[in-house]
Each structure stands twice: as structure tokens, then as C-alpha cells.
Design a protein around this motif. Sequence first.
Motif, PDB file in Angstrom:
ATOM      1  N   ILE A 299      53.970  66.300  61.852  1.00 12.80           N
ATOM      2  CA  ILE A 299      55.454  65.992  61.269  1.00 12.80           C
ATOM      3  C   ILE A 299      55.829  67.823  61.498  1.00 12.80           C
ATOM      4  CG2 ILE A 299      57.157  65.753  59.333  1.00 12.80           C
ATOM      5  CD1 ILE A 299      55.119  63.483  59.461  1.00 12.80           C
ATOM      6  N   ASP A 300      56.511  68.264  61.275  1.00 12.80           N
ATOM      7  CA  ASP A 300      57.220  70.175  61.706  1.00 12.80           C
ATOM      8  C   ASP A 300      57.787  69.976  60.253  1.00 12.80           C
ATOM      9  OD1 ASP A 300      57.147  70.441  64.145  1.00 12.80           O
ATOM     10  OD2 ASP A 300      58.938  69.919  64.527  1.00 12.80           O
ATOM     11  N   VAL A 321      58.022  57.330  58.442  1.00 14.55           N
ATOM     12  CA  VAL A 321      57.370  57.467  59.471  1.00 14.55           C
ATOM     13  C   VAL A 321      56.315  57.294  60.304  1.00 14.55           C
ATOM     14  CG1 VAL A 321      55.883  59.445  60.579  1.00 14.55           C
ATOM     15  CG2 VAL A 321      57.923  60.394  58.988  1.00 14.55           C
ATOM     16  N   ALA A 322      55.616  56.596  59.298  1.00 11.61           N
ATOM     17  CA  ALA A 322      54.920  55.371  60.386  1.00 11.61           C
ATOM     18  C   ALA A 322      55.098  53.855  60.104  1.00 11.61           C
ATOM     19  CB  ALA A 322      53.210  55.049  58.960  1.00 11.61           C
ATOM     20  N   LYS A 323      55.787  53.403  59.690  1.00  8.26           N
ATOM     21  CA  LYS A 323      56.738  52.345  60.001  1.00  8.26           C
ATOM     22  C   LYS A 323      57.885  52.508  60.648  1.00  8.26           C
ATOM     23  CE  LYS A 323      59.371  48.429  57.507  1.00  8.26           C
ATOM     24  NZ  LYS A 323      60.050  48.627  56.602  1.00  8.26           N
ATOM     25  N   ARG A 324      58.238  53.605  61.362  1.00  5.18           N
ATOM     26  CA  ARG A 324      59.773  53.850  62.146  1.00  5.18           C
ATOM     27  C   ARG A 324      58.570  54.060  63.403  1.00  5.18           C
ATOM     28  NH1 ARG A 324      63.797  58.191  60.377  1.00  5.18           N
ATOM     29  NH2 ARG A 324      64.822  57.186  58.464  1.00  5.18           N
ATOM     30  N   LEU A 325      57.442  54.548  63.085  1.00  2.00           N
ATOM     31  CA  LEU A 325      56.809  54.732  64.744  1.00  2.00           C
ATOM     32  C   LEU A 325      56.129  53.124  65.276  1.00  2.00           C
ATOM     33  CD1 LEU A 325      54.445  57.798  63.895  1.00  2.00           C
ATOM     34  CD2 LEU A 325      56.869  57.712  65.295  1.00  2.00           C
ATOM     35  N   ILE A 367      62.120  60.076  64.308  1.00  2.00           N
ATOM     36  CA  ILE A 367      61.973  60.689  63.245  1.00  2.00           C
ATOM     37  C   ILE A 367      62.692  61.063  62.743  1.00  2.00           C
ATOM     38  CG2 ILE A 367      59.916  62.779  62.756  1.00  2.00           C
ATOM     39  CD1 ILE A 367      57.816  60.823  64.180  1.00  2.00           C
ATOM     40  N   GLY A 368      63.993  61.631  63.886  1.00  2.00           N
ATOM     41  CA  GLY A 368      64.704  62.804  63.161  1.00  2.00           C
ATOM     42  C   GLY A 368      65.499  61.896  62.250  1.00  2.00           C
ATOM     43  N   ASP A 369      66.314  60.673  62.038  1.00  2.00           N
ATOM     44  CA  ASP A 369      66.823  60.279  61.340  1.00  2.00           C
ATOM     45  C   ASP A 369      66.924  60.275  60.756  1.00  2.00           C
ATOM     46  OD1 ASP A 369      68.346  59.275  63.742  1.00  2.00           O
ATOM     47  OD2 ASP A 369      67.389  57.211  63.212  1.00  2.00           O
ATOM     48  N   PRO A 370      67.950  60.752  59.168  1.00  2.00           N
ATOM     49  CA  PRO A 370      67.384  60.971  57.985  1.00  2.00           C
ATOM     50  C   PRO A 370      66.798  60.144  57.209  1.00  2.00           C
ATOM     51  CG  PRO A 370      70.004  61.797  58.458  1.00  2.00           C
ATOM     52  CD  PRO A 370      69.219  60.782  59.917  1.00  2.00           C
ATOM     53  N   TYR A 371      65.844  60.501  56.167  1.00  2.00           N
ATOM     54  CA  TYR A 371      65.361  59.924  54.498  1.00  2.00           C
ATOM     55  C   TYR A 371      66.221  59.998  53.662  1.00  2.00           C
ATOM     56  CZ  TYR A 371      61.646  59.538  58.809  1.00  2.00           C
ATOM     57  OH  TYR A 371      61.017  59.693  60.101  1.00  2.00           O
ATOM     58  N   VAL A 379      66.149  65.567  55.705  1.00  2.00           N
ATOM     59  CA  VAL A 379      65.317  65.450  57.367  1.00  2.00           C
ATOM     60  C   VAL A 379      64.192  66.173  58.405  1.00  2.00           C
ATOM     61  CG1 VAL A 379      67.093  65.780  59.610  1.00  2.00           C
ATOM     62  CG2 VAL A 379      68.163  65.242  57.754  1.00  2.00           C
ATOM     63  N   ILE A 380      63.481  65.731  59.024  1.00  2.00           N
ATOM     64  CA  ILE A 380      61.970  66.543  59.026  1.00  2.00           C
ATOM     65  C   ILE A 380      62.253  65.940  61.027  1.00  2.00           C
ATOM     66  CG2 ILE A 380      61.283  65.730  57.465  1.00  2.00           C
ATOM     67  CD1 ILE A 380      59.878  63.485  59.183  1.00  2.00           C
ATOM     68  N   GLY A 381      61.405  66.738  62.146  1.00  2.00           N
ATOM     69  CA  GLY A 381      61.726  66.948  63.080  1.00  2.00           C
ATOM     70  C   GLY A 381      59.658  66.813  63.362  1.00  2.00           C
ATOM     71  N   ALA A 382      60.014  66.353  64.437  1.00  2.00           N
ATOM     72  CA  ALA A 382      58.196  66.465  65.329  1.00  2.00           C
ATOM     73  C   ALA A 382      58.003  66.877  66.673  1.00  2.00           C
ATOM     74  CB  ALA A 382      58.115  65.085  64.909  1.00  2.00           C
TER      75      ALA A 382
END
Length: 696
Positions: A299-300, A321-325, A367-371, A379-382
Motif C-alpha cells: 500500500i502506498d 483492503v484484505a476484504k477487497r483483495l 484498491i483504488g476505490d475510496p474508503y 483514497v489510497i494506491g498500491a
Amino acid sequence: MRMRAEAEAAVAEARKSHERLREAIDILPQGIVFLDADGRYILWNKKYAEIYSRSSDLFVPGARLQDTIRIGVERGDYPEAIGREEEWIAERLARLYQPSERHEQVLADGRCILIEERLTEDGGVIGLRVDITELKQREASFRLLFDSNPIPMIVCALDDERILDVNAAAVEHYGYSRAEFEKLTIRSVQAFASDPPWIGEHSSDEQAARTWKHVRADGTLIDLAIYSRQLMYGDQPAVLLALMDITERKRAEARLAFMAQHDSLTGLPNRNLLRQKMDEILLHTRRSSDKAAVLVLGIDNFKAVNDSLGHGIGDKLLRAVAKRLRSTLREEDTLARLNSDEFAIVQSGLTRPDDAVLLARRLLEAIGDPYLFDGHSIVIGASIGIAMAPGDGDESEKLLKNADMALSRAKNDSRGTFSFFEAGMDARAQSRRKIEADLRDAIQNEVLRPYYQPLIDLATGRITGFEVLVRWPDPERGMISPAEFIPVAEETGLINGLGGLMLRRACADAVLWPEDVRVAVNLSPLQFRTGNLLSIVMDALKQSGLSAKRLELEITETLLLEKSGQVLATLHALRALGVRISMDDFGTGYSSLSYLRSFPFDKIKIDQSFVRDLAANRDAQAIVRSIISLGVGLGVTITAEGVETEAELNCLRNEGCHEAQGFLFSHARPNAEILEMLKMQSGDHIRVSGSTERVA
């Protein structure tokens, strides 16, 4: 005379035989006594005398046993005789002369003696005494232990496995009554058809504990550790079972086993379980033409989220993030958490690398979708590093290492993307490890050297100070660039030793300079986290004798981003010593202006990115003009970094900048050259106004 000698010899031989006999019986652990036909003492051993120690003063050859018994009764040596003394003595003598079976005798001190007596051919008596006190105590303890023990206990017959006896704990635990238990065999309560617990080859009757499943009266299954020991139950061979209910322990062990192989925050497999799963997948790839991809996802800027919004939000983000992955992957794909902000995905059954590319893109998109957490939209990136098996390795550790190197490449080149492992990455990683090892030795052996770049007062053209820049001379590689080893020092923590060394050397050099010339030392944020920076600075000043007002410490905005009370307290303490504090690389951080309110800086240094091509860049001129105006308003010195051309210098001077440094004036030099430069200044040869003579 001859007959007399023979008689004496016979007597001597008899005495020897008597002594040998005494020696022989004295080593026996039981008490032994020999009586003649009249019940008189002939011989007894030490153990016999120890057992009857209260009466041993009466034991002499020829004394009658019944006399010693009577005296013992009068003394109270035999508590069973109290109140019926004569009757008890008569019974004892009857057993002596008409021995039939063993009997027990209780002494006044509580000991229990087992007595066994036999008549000899001449009418005498041989008596055996065994102290069975401990045995009797064990028997009593067993009954007490069995009946009142909180652990369920069952006695079973060895021949037909019938349950002979149970204690109250077994009745309560299993839910059967005693009458119901007595109708059962041990197999009746075993959940699965198997041999009884005592069956098996063991070195003794103490059976090793095993785990069994039993069925209670209500049908509930329970896990048990069963300990068994064979014994006599009355006159019947039996086995005692101690039944330890370990149902909760087994559940706890299962939970611990899960925790040992899973991440506690996300519930995902951890590195240990990941390696096991990878080994299974790689074994399959060796037997087929399939490929597997290992993707390490980082995660960036996760630390910035943690620092700004708190660890609670950070934990929620990691779980999300774990759930989305997981929802993005196939059922057969493996997902694991490696560390605080890194995850690993193993994709098996691939035919081409493009399959891993498609997955990487899906993961980055997910991962890029907002939380949204607690009113915060995040908003994060990876970034993702990819290693392919078997091409990039056929062992789990090697693949993870290679994918991690690819991740580093992705983060360094352009965050928010993915990168495949390349063979050259390993060479770069080995080179980095060598730099780390060599740098450690260089710091320890003080190989690193301080070089100094002058700071020029633009109004007078005089040198006002020098910034310390570290240099690393190497006999094989020449002068190693700071760009190679400073990042390594930051990542490994060696920056603390490096920074301390440069601080001490700079203070020691500067004390020999003119009183109006300062020395500026850069500090890393890591040096503040150790908690002893203040004492390190004070020691360097004390050892060198340098005045605190001549030391200038440069920090970056990254340090203040941490919003640490300890950092601000340290800065205020340093300033209270008289040390000047500068903000380096101003304008490149997140919120530069807000930091000027958190601490009263003495100097602001304009980053060289704003100075480069200043004369031709209107935007840069506006920014520099604003910074200089801000500095004037705050009453702080403004220094421009990276000045390389006369045009840049003229722009800065026209805008009212106070100081400048850069290659236009001088590159960094060792202290020997600095001393010469300062000698020239004392002769007024180094000025940068009018006809400037530069030291280049």
C-alpha cells in the motif's frame, strides 16, 4: 589338651559363623529376628532394632520376647493394646507360636509393621518385620484421591473391561448414575470403536497419556487425555483410568494453531502458512507445465494514513483492503499478509505472464476505490511486484524475495503500478547489501569525511558559514556518491551513527574557524526518534568547545509531519542552548506554511528545484518572491540552495534573498581547503559583489 584345643577351635569357628550370619542379615532392608523354642532372643538385625527402637534397650540374647512385649505394652508402645492389655498380649503370643498368616501391628509413633513368622524344625521362630507405613498411607491416599478427586476416575476390570467403580466426579461429568455405569464397559463410552486405553506396548503399567473421544449421557462428545495404571481392585486385576477433559484445551490449541499461521488483524494466512501453501503449489508446477505467479502488493503511503488519522483507522483500512483483495481473487488463489502494509498473492495454474498482468490490474483497480471510515474518505494506491515460477525461482523464499525486489522497483519508478522481477534486480540488491556492510564498517572506523560548502551573504559577499556534506572515500570505488549510501543509511538505521559522526567532526573542525563563521549540519528524522539527540549535540559541543550559537541544525518538513510532541520538545531544547534551527528544502513538503507556526525557525532554505532556471521561469520567480517576503515578515534568514548561474544569483539578489549556496560559489571541500578559503577571506579576497572572485 588336644580335646580342649579342638573345642576352642570349634567355638571360634561358631563365633565366626555367627558374625558372618549377623553381617548378612544386617544388610537386609527388612527386620529379622531369631527366637529359640522358649521364645528367647538368639539373633536380630539392625533393621529390627530400628523398627522397635523404643524397646531395643531390652534386646539381649536370652531375653524372652513376651517380656519385651509386656514391658512395651506398659510403656504404651502398642496403642492397639490399650484397655485390653492382657488379652492383646495373649493374642500376640498365640500368633507367635502358632503362626498362620501375616498380620499388621501399629506402633505408638503411627508406623504400621507387617509381621510374618515361621517355626523352625527345633521349635524356634524366625520373624520378619516390614515397615509398610508408606504403603498404608498410599492406600488411604488412593481411596481419598479416588473418592474426592475432582478429576473423573473409573476402575475397569482387565478381563472383560466392565466398569467396576467410578468416583463422584465421573458421575457428574458423564451424566450417568453409578448404577448405570456398572452396567457399562469402557467401550460403551468411547465415541469410536477402538481398543481400551490400557492396551498397547509400554515399558510399565503406567500408560502414556493419549487423546480420546468419549460420549456423555446426553450424547455430547468430549476430548480426553486418559492416564491408566493397573492395580488390584479387591482380589481382581483392574485398571484405574484418570480422565482429563481437554475439550477446551483442544479448542484453545486449535485457536493458537490458527493464530500461529494467520494474521490477527485480517485473519489472512501469515508468512509461515504462505510458505507452506507455496511449497504445495510449487510441487505441482514441477510436475506439470503450469506456471505460478507471486505478487507482493504494498500500500502506498500507508504510514501517512496511520500518522494523520490514527492506528484505529489504519487497522480498519487494512481489513477493508484484505476484504477487497479476497473478493477479487479466485477460490484457489492464495492471499496472505506479510507485514504492516504488504500482502502476497499466489496465482496458480497460469499459462502465460499476461494472466498475472490482468490480475495485477484488477487488484490495483479494486484498491483504488475510496474508503469511508468514521466520516473520513480515504483514497489510497498500491504498487505490485511480480515473480513467476519456475522462471524466477522454484522455492518459496526465493520467489518472495524476487517479488519484493520487483515491488521496490515499482515503488521507486512510479507508484501505483506493477513491475516484473528481472535478473538485474538481484544484482542491485546484492550491491545494496554490500553497501550496507561496507557503510557499517566505514562509520565504525570513521572513514567517512565531512566536506563543506560555503554559505554566502549576498549583501556583503562574505562567507557566513558552511553546510556539512558527507563524503565516503573508498580505495576501490573512489568517492562513493551520497545518493548511493544515504538512502541505505536511512533504511537500516545507520543514519544515527553516521549523523553523530558528522556532527562531532563538524564541531571539531568549526572550532578552528573565525568566530563569525557557523557550521550547518543536516539531521535525519530518524535521529529524533532515538530520544537522545539533545545529549548527542551537547556532547559534541562540549568535546569540541564550539559555541552553541555557531551550530546550525537543518531539518526537513518530513520531521514535522509526524506531529510529535517529543520532536518539538527536542527542537525547543536545542534552541534554548543557543543552537540555530533551519528548515531545509522549504516548499517541497505537504503543508510548509503550517510548520512555520509550530516552531520559530531561524532560517528557511529555498529548495534548489525553485532556484533552477530561475531567471527564465516566471512561476518559480513568483514562488521565490513569496518565500523571501514571508521570511522578511517572520524575521528569519532566507537562503537559496543550488545556485549555479550568474542569472540565478542576480534574480535572488534583486528579490532580496539573504544567503545563497551552490556550485556558482564553490563545490563542497575538505576542511584543509576550507581553512585556506577562510584565510583568503580574512584578506578580503572572497567577495561575490561587483567583480566577484569565486572559489570554484
